[in-house]
Motif scaffolding. Structure first.
Motif, mmCIF file in Angstrom:
data_model
loop_
_atom_site.group_PDB
_atom_site.id
_atom_site.type_symbol
_atom_site.label_atom_id
_atom_site.label_comp_id
_atom_site.label_asym_id
_atom_site.label_seq_id
_atom_site.Cartn_x
_atom_site.Cartn_y
_atom_site.Cartn_z
ATOM 1 N N VAL A 13 -28.754 -51.219 3.195
ATOM 2 C CA VAL A 13 -27.719 -51.083 2.171
ATOM 3 C C VAL A 13 -26.796 -49.908 2.501
ATOM 4 O O VAL A 13 -25.563 -50.021 2.397
ATOM 5 C CB VAL A 13 -28.360 -50.891 0.779
ATOM 6 C CG1 VAL A 13 -27.295 -50.548 -0.263
ATOM 7 C CG2 VAL A 13 -29.110 -52.148 0.355
ATOM 8 N N ILE A 14 -27.369 -48.771 2.911
ATOM 9 C CA ILE A 14 -26.552 -47.605 3.249
ATOM 10 C C ILE A 14 -25.619 -47.920 4.409
ATOM 11 O O ILE A 14 -24.429 -47.576 4.386
ATOM 12 C CB ILE A 14 -27.453 -46.399 3.573
ATOM 13 C CG1 ILE A 14 -28.231 -45.978 2.321
ATOM 14 C CG2 ILE A 14 -26.628 -45.225 4.099
ATOM 15 C CD1 ILE A 14 -29.250 -44.876 2.577
ATOM 16 N N GLU A 15 -26.130 -48.593 5.429
ATOM 17 C CA GLU A 15 -25.273 -48.973 6.562
ATOM 18 C C GLU A 15 -24.176 -49.927 6.116
ATOM 19 O O GLU A 15 -23.023 -49.815 6.550
ATOM 20 C CB GLU A 15 -26.115 -49.620 7.660
ATOM 21 C CG GLU A 15 -25.285 -50.039 8.872
ATOM 22 C CD GLU A 15 -26.116 -50.636 9.991
ATOM 23 O OE1 GLU A 15 -25.511 -51.247 10.896
ATOM 24 O OE2 GLU A 15 -27.355 -50.495 9.968
ATOM 25 N N SER A 16 -24.500 -50.866 5.236
ATOM 26 C CA SER A 16 -23.497 -51.821 4.745
ATOM 27 C C SER A 16 -22.396 -51.114 3.962
ATOM 28 O O SER A 16 -21.222 -51.498 4.057
ATOM 29 C CB SER A 16 -24.178 -52.876 3.858
ATOM 30 O OG SER A 16 -25.144 -53.600 4.569
ATOM 31 N N ILE A 17 -22.760 -50.086 3.187
ATOM 32 C CA ILE A 17 -21.752 -49.324 2.443
ATOM 33 C C ILE A 17 -20.792 -48.633 3.404
ATOM 34 O O ILE A 17 -19.566 -48.650 3.210
ATOM 35 C CB ILE A 17 -22.426 -48.281 1.525
ATOM 36 C CG1 ILE A 17 -23.303 -48.966 0.478
ATOM 37 C CG2 ILE A 17 -21.376 -47.421 0.829
ATOM 38 C CD1 ILE A 17 -24.179 -48.004 -0.308
ATOM 39 N N HIS A 52 -31.872 -50.881 -5.011
ATOM 40 C CA HIS A 52 -30.843 -51.272 -4.052
ATOM 41 C C HIS A 52 -29.504 -51.581 -4.707
ATOM 42 O O HIS A 52 -28.446 -51.216 -4.180
ATOM 43 C CB HIS A 52 -31.330 -52.474 -3.243
ATOM 44 C CG HIS A 52 -32.603 -52.216 -2.500
ATOM 45 N ND1 HIS A 52 -33.792 -51.882 -3.137
ATOM 46 C CD2 HIS A 52 -32.886 -52.228 -1.171
ATOM 47 C CE1 HIS A 52 -34.739 -51.702 -2.222
ATOM 48 N NE2 HIS A 52 -34.221 -51.903 -1.039
ATOM 49 N N HIS A 53 -29.538 -52.254 -5.858
ATOM 50 C CA HIS A 53 -28.291 -52.658 -6.501
ATOM 51 C C HIS A 53 -27.519 -51.478 -7.086
ATOM 52 O O HIS A 53 -26.332 -51.594 -7.379
ATOM 53 C CB HIS A 53 -28.571 -53.687 -7.603
ATOM 54 C CG HIS A 53 -29.556 -53.221 -8.632
ATOM 55 N ND1 HIS A 53 -30.872 -52.964 -8.339
ATOM 56 C CD2 HIS A 53 -29.426 -52.972 -9.955
ATOM 57 C CE1 HIS A 53 -31.509 -52.578 -9.425
ATOM 58 N NE2 HIS A 53 -30.649 -52.567 -10.427
ATOM 59 N N SER A 54 -28.184 -50.317 -7.247
ATOM 60 C CA SER A 54 -27.523 -49.144 -7.817
ATOM 61 C C SER A 54 -27.270 -48.034 -6.805
ATOM 62 O O SER A 54 -26.751 -46.976 -7.170
ATOM 63 C CB SER A 54 -28.375 -48.578 -8.970
ATOM 64 O OG SER A 54 -28.559 -49.534 -9.992
ATOM 65 N N LEU A 55 -27.635 -48.254 -5.552
ATOM 66 C CA LEU A 55 -27.487 -47.203 -4.539
ATOM 67 C C LEU A 55 -26.052 -46.714 -4.336
ATOM 68 O O LEU A 55 -25.831 -45.514 -4.183
ATOM 69 C CB LEU A 55 -28.057 -47.680 -3.194
ATOM 70 C CG LEU A 55 -29.546 -47.436 -2.953
ATOM 71 C CD1 LEU A 55 -29.942 -47.962 -1.588
ATOM 72 C CD2 LEU A 55 -29.889 -45.965 -3.069
ATOM 73 N N PRO A 56 -25.044 -47.612 -4.294
ATOM 74 C CA PRO A 56 -23.678 -47.114 -4.038
ATOM 75 C C PRO A 56 -23.234 -46.033 -5.008
ATOM 76 O O PRO A 56 -22.590 -45.055 -4.607
ATOM 77 C CB PRO A 56 -22.820 -48.378 -4.181
ATOM 78 C CG PRO A 56 -23.729 -49.489 -3.821
ATOM 79 C CD PRO A 56 -25.069 -49.090 -4.362
ATOM 80 N N ALA A 57 -23.583 -46.180 -6.280
ATOM 81 C CA ALA A 57 -23.157 -45.200 -7.283
ATOM 82 C C ALA A 57 -23.869 -43.865 -7.120
ATOM 83 O O ALA A 57 -23.345 -42.829 -7.548
ATOM 84 C CB ALA A 57 -23.414 -45.751 -8.685
ATOM 85 N N LEU A 58 -25.045 -43.856 -6.489
ATOM 86 C CA LEU A 58 -25.803 -42.616 -6.325
ATOM 87 C C LEU A 58 -25.553 -41.945 -4.988
ATOM 88 O O LEU A 58 -25.613 -40.719 -4.878
ATOM 89 C CB LEU A 58 -27.306 -42.905 -6.469
ATOM 90 C CG LEU A 58 -27.763 -43.468 -7.813
ATOM 91 C CD1 LEU A 58 -29.260 -43.706 -7.808
ATOM 92 C CD2 LEU A 58 -27.390 -42.531 -8.952
ATOM 93 N N ILE A 59 -25.277 -42.740 -3.949
ATOM 94 C CA ILE A 59 -25.079 -42.191 -2.607
ATOM 95 C C ILE A 59 -23.689 -41.591 -2.439
ATOM 96 O O ILE A 59 -23.517 -40.509 -1.856
ATOM 97 C CB ILE A 59 -25.313 -43.281 -1.538
ATOM 98 C CG1 ILE A 59 -26.775 -43.749 -1.558
ATOM 99 C CG2 ILE A 59 -24.944 -42.769 -0.149
ATOM 100 C CD1 ILE A 59 -27.764 -42.717 -1.106
ATOM 101 N N ALA A 60 -22.658 -42.277 -2.952
ATOM 102 C CA ALA A 60 -21.270 -41.853 -2.724
ATOM 103 C C ALA A 60 -20.983 -40.420 -3.179
ATOM 104 O O ALA A 60 -20.283 -39.682 -2.475
ATOM 105 C CB ALA A 60 -20.309 -42.838 -3.393
ATOM 106 N N PRO A 61 -21.481 -39.961 -4.334
ATOM 107 C CA PRO A 61 -21.133 -38.589 -4.775
ATOM 108 C C PRO A 61 -21.861 -37.469 -4.040
ATOM 109 O O PRO A 61 -21.546 -36.299 -4.269
ATOM 110 C CB PRO A 61 -21.526 -38.601 -6.261
ATOM 111 C CG PRO A 61 -21.714 -40.018 -6.636
ATOM 112 C CD PRO A 61 -22.174 -40.694 -5.398
ATOM 113 N N ILE A 62 -22.841 -37.786 -3.186
ATOM 114 C CA ILE A 62 -23.573 -36.728 -2.476
ATOM 115 C C ILE A 62 -22.612 -35.991 -1.547
ATOM 116 O O ILE A 62 -21.904 -36.605 -0.754
ATOM 117 C CB ILE A 62 -24.761 -37.315 -1.696
ATOM 118 C CG1 ILE A 62 -25.795 -37.906 -2.664
ATOM 119 C CG2 ILE A 62 -25.412 -36.259 -0.818
ATOM 120 C CD1 ILE A 62 -26.977 -38.567 -1.986
#
Length: 487
Positions: free
Chosen positions: A73-77, A282-292
């Protein structure tokens, strides 16, 4: 317009403002709290039923597979960020490429500069500064069938999630007010000494009360506030700490009460479903990873979360399996107090039994709003805007009523978790991330000539993709055969 799906893709993503960013440790805490939720309460019963030794290894194995797909998922983002930025650059170049000099040398220079630009920007475009939801990634890379598979799986999973919340709330209230019994699953018994009303009747009443109390919030744009989230997290972790401590004290004072087998393959589907449900993020990862703020070695940092979560789950499940003769489907119900308990134990018991009500009450409307948003993506064309009645009445009703009706039909949380985790959960946690990363790599290889970058999953070989898909198929076959066998 997405060439594969035929859907018009409107870029709604925004680069995260600097003020909204947080350090890596905060992001890891959010991910930790996202994973370790109410689903963890369903794990000890499945763990004990499948055999403590076999369950220990299987839980670690499932945690590893979940982490593998998290890296997908992280790679796909990162790939989605690169693809969107590259298409924006190409559009700008086309807008500025009005009729230039017709000399062959200028054309050659232009082509050479474009090629150099593509090589230089190949790696710089791979970022996670912009939040790109999984639905947007699916729109970028998947065809119509893939798009349908993604949103169908997510909708079914969220539907199961809401059903589990409604059923768990009803069971929690029943065990708070009805006559305490050694067998909490005996819902044919009376709820009160002074009435013939059965527990199952009270359960249905409380499910309906829960739905009428929190369901209406799904008809509004409810957002979870920061302070409400922090309060919910505090209550949850206080309860988990007390449960582990109380089970450990029980083991020391009373000795081993539970005698789980070392291995029971018949109960593996329940453990697999509960584990998938308990590791879902997995379905909520984008919202948590992006602000880091600092995403260097982000996958290694996320792996620390999975080590800690797996260790915590093992501690919770092992202490519960041996401390109690019978582990309830909702583990918090094992701490129901009795009439002979002292005041302190009664307070602790009441708190542990009642605590799931608060996080479930606050999360139910949020999940229902998420479900109705995905239902719109599933059944409506992107160019169609629903009218006021459809948007604010029909879709919220579709998100709230069917899960409540399902919860009214059964109080078997083990069965609900097994279905949700083993079917929809397998698709959302395993299959969809694997397909997304493969398609993202293909597109990036086409655009940039290479798809290797600092956010690439360490599990890059195609064998890992095949491994995840094969395991998904095995899981689905296993649980299907189990249902047919036990029918």
């Amino acid at each position: 317009m997405n060439e594969k799906t035929g859907f018009t893709y409107v870029q709604s993503t925004k680069r995260m403002p600097q003020t909204d960013r947080y350090p890596p440790w905060v992001g890891l805490v959010y991910i930790f709290n996202l994973i370790v939720g109410t689903g963890a309460l369903t794990l000890p019963a499945a763990f004990a039923a499948a055999g403590w030794l076999f369950s220990t290894f299987l839980l670690m194995f499932l945690a590893f597979i979940s982490f593998v797909t998290v890296t997908f998922v992280i790679e796909s983002i990162a790939c989605a960020n690169a693809t969107m930025q590259w298409r924006k650059i190409q559009a700008q170049e086309l807008n500025h490429a009005e009729i230039r000099a017709d000399s062959e040398s200028e054309a050659d220079n232009s082509n050479e500069e474009t090629a150099i630009l593509r090589v230089n920007r190949r790696y710089s475009l791979y970022r996670i500064d912009t939040k790109v939801e999984l639905g947007e990634i699916a729109a970028l890379y998947l065809n119509k069938f893939g798009h349908l598979l993604f949103f169908s799986s997510l909708c079914i999973y969220l539907f199961g999630d809401l059903t589990i919340y409604a059923a768990a709330s009803g069971k929690t209230i029943v065990n708070l007010i009805c006559i305490n019994a050694n067998e909490t699953e005996d819902y044919s018994s009376r709820c009160f000494h002074f009435s013939d009303m059965a527990k199952i009747d009270m359960y249905r009443i409380f499910v309906a009360v829960f739905a009428l109390s929190v369901g209406p919030f799904a008809y509004f744009n409810v957002q979870k506030t920061k302070y409400l989230q922090l309060f919910t997290i505090s209550i949850r972790w206080c309860a988990f700490f007390i449960m582990v401590t109380a089970a450990s004290i029980r083991l020391v004072n009373m000795g081993q009460q539970g005698h789980p087998e070392m291995m029971n393959l018949k109960e593996v589907p329940a453990l697999a479903g509960s584990s998938v449900y308990s590791f879902m993020c997995h379905h909520s990862l984008p919202a948590l990873i992006a602000p880091i703020s600092d995403k260097n070695r982000i996958m290694r940092k996320v792996s620390y979360d999975f080590y800690l979560i797996c260790a915590f789950y093992l501690l919770l499940a092992l202490t519960g399996s041996f401390a109690f003769a019978v582990v309830d489907d909702l583990y918090s119900l094992n701490f129901t107090y009795d009439d002979d308990s002292n005041l302190f134990r009664k307070i602790i018991g009441f708190f542990l039994v009642a605590f799931p009500l608060f996080p479930m009450s606050t999360s139910f409307p949020i999940i229902a709003i998420t479900l109705q948003s995905n239902l719109k993506n599933l059944v409506l064309k992107p160019t169609v805007r629903p009218n006021l009645i459809v948007n604010h009445l029909v879709f919220p009703t579709l998100a709230v009523v069917p899960p409540v009706v399902m919860a009214l039909c059964t109080h078997n949380i083990k069965y609900l978790v097994e279905i949700t985790g083993s079917y929809a959960g397998v698709m959302v946690q395993y299959v969809v991330p694997a397909i997304l990363v493969i398609e993202a790599r293909k597109q990036c290889a086409k655009d940039f000539g290479s798809c290797v970058h600092k956010y690439s999953s360490p599990f890059r070989h195609r064998y890992w993709f095949a491994f995840v898909i094969v395991w998904s198929v095995i899981s689905l076959i296993f649980v299907t055969v189990d249902f047919i066998w036990n029918k």
